[in-house]
Design an enzyme around this catalytic site. Structure first.
Site: not given
Length: 347
Positions: A89, A323
């Site tokens: 990501e 996250c």
């Protein structure tokens, strides 16, 4: 791929330092290899020119956009596919910022983090880290890079420092706009001051209690919060950049008056900023974020007692904002058994 491997390949093709810089700058800044004084065809060695199309395609393949998820706050969470098909990501932040990943998975095992649930799958090469910036620059300008995505940068130190060096030179990003984020590791405090490009530093504190920190960050180096702040203060004074302390606010865990008083004892008078970040709740984990009013009150309390504090929201909170959450959801969907399509009956 590492930046060092890339430069070795360029040298094998006859590149001198000036040629290397031209190629690297064009890649990282997504700019032309021509400049006002000299076209690339009149400057680069023939062997290098002939190899450039294949090399450019290889660099483009280091990080490809698999999906983009805009947030209501103007940020965007990116699912980035690497050359081996794995995904990490990145997050486009407001004011031309970008958050990048440094590892596939993470070995620290923070109990409140989705990334740590998988453990460490592999390190990202320095070129893969930089490639996230190059990809993001195809979407928006990037003038600040924070190494706060998936992974613990201190556990991939050589690759992260190599990426920081390139971004702070050929990449055209100011040194204080490169932010190295870590749970704390003695190697970081030894090596960062010796670097040509000295990044700003963010330290994940999360609690002022050593025993609770060991529970929340079970595989992080066992550095007591007071010692961590002392190490951070030394780096802050040597670089002239304040330390950013990260504190994920978790209801009933680290949001007590005693913890706030502990922050005041540790940080008052220090060259520091405390970032209070309300936790992003996920169904898989039992932790919860405190209410907005309670979080605002905590930041105000720190201000009143001499600690510069900001209440921050995770960028893209409405699109799997914590996250590793976006990647975890996509991996889960990819593993789901696919139902065969029904064959329409023949007449």
């Amino acid at each position: 791929m590492r930046i060092d491997d890339l430069t070795q390949r360029l040298r094998a093709l006859g590149a001198k330092p000036a040629h290397e810089q031209r190629v690297l700058r064009a890649w990282v800044q997504r700019s032309s290899m021509d400049n006002r004084r000299q076209a690339a065809k009149d400057f680069l060695p023939l062997a290098l020119r002939e190899a450039l199309p294949a090399l450019t395609a290889e660099l483009e393949g280091l990080a490809r956009l698999r999906s983009q998820h805009p947030g209501e706050d103007g940020s965007a969470r990116l699912l980035v596919e690497l050359a081996d098909g794995q995904t990490v990501e990145s997050v486009l932040l407001l004011r031309d910022g970008l958050c990048v990943s440094t590892q596939l998975g993470c070995a620290v095992g923070c109990v409140f983090c989705m990334t740590g649930r998988e453990g460490l799958l592999r390190q990202l090469g320095s070129a893969e880290i930089v490639a996230q910036v190059v990809l993001a620059r195809s979407l928006r300008p990037v003038k600040k890079v924070v190494f706060m995505g998936m992974g613990e940068p201190a556990h991939n130190l050589d690759n992260v420092l190599e990426a920081i060096d390139l971004l702070g030179t050929a990449g055209g990003i100011g040194h204080k706009n490169l932010v190295f984020s870590t749970v704390g590791d003695y190697r970081v405090f030894e090596r960062l001051p010796r670097q040509r490009v000295k990044p700003a530093l963010a330290l994940s504190l999360h609690t002022t209690r050593a025993d609770l920190r060991a529970q929340l960050l079970p595989r992080a180096p066992q550095i007591a919060p007071q010692e961590l702040v002392e190490l951070g203060e030394r780096y802050a004074r040597s670089t002239g950049y304040p330390i950013q302390y990260q504190w994920t606010l978790i209801e009933g865990v680290n949001d007590s008056p005693e913890e706030m008083d502990g922050i005041v004892r540790l940080l008052r008078g220090k060259y520091a900023l405390m970032n209070l970040i309300p936790y992003n709740s996920v169904p898989e984990l039992e932790f919860r974020r405190p209410g907005r009013e309670a979080a605002v009150a905590l930041a105000a309390y720190l201000h009143r007692h001499g600690v510069l504090a900001k209440l921050r929201q995770s960028a893209g909170q409405d699109v799997e904002g914590g996250c590793g959450q976006l990647r975890a959801r996509v991996v889960k969907m990819d593993r789901r058994p696919r139902t065969a399509r029904a064959t329409p009956p023949t007449a």
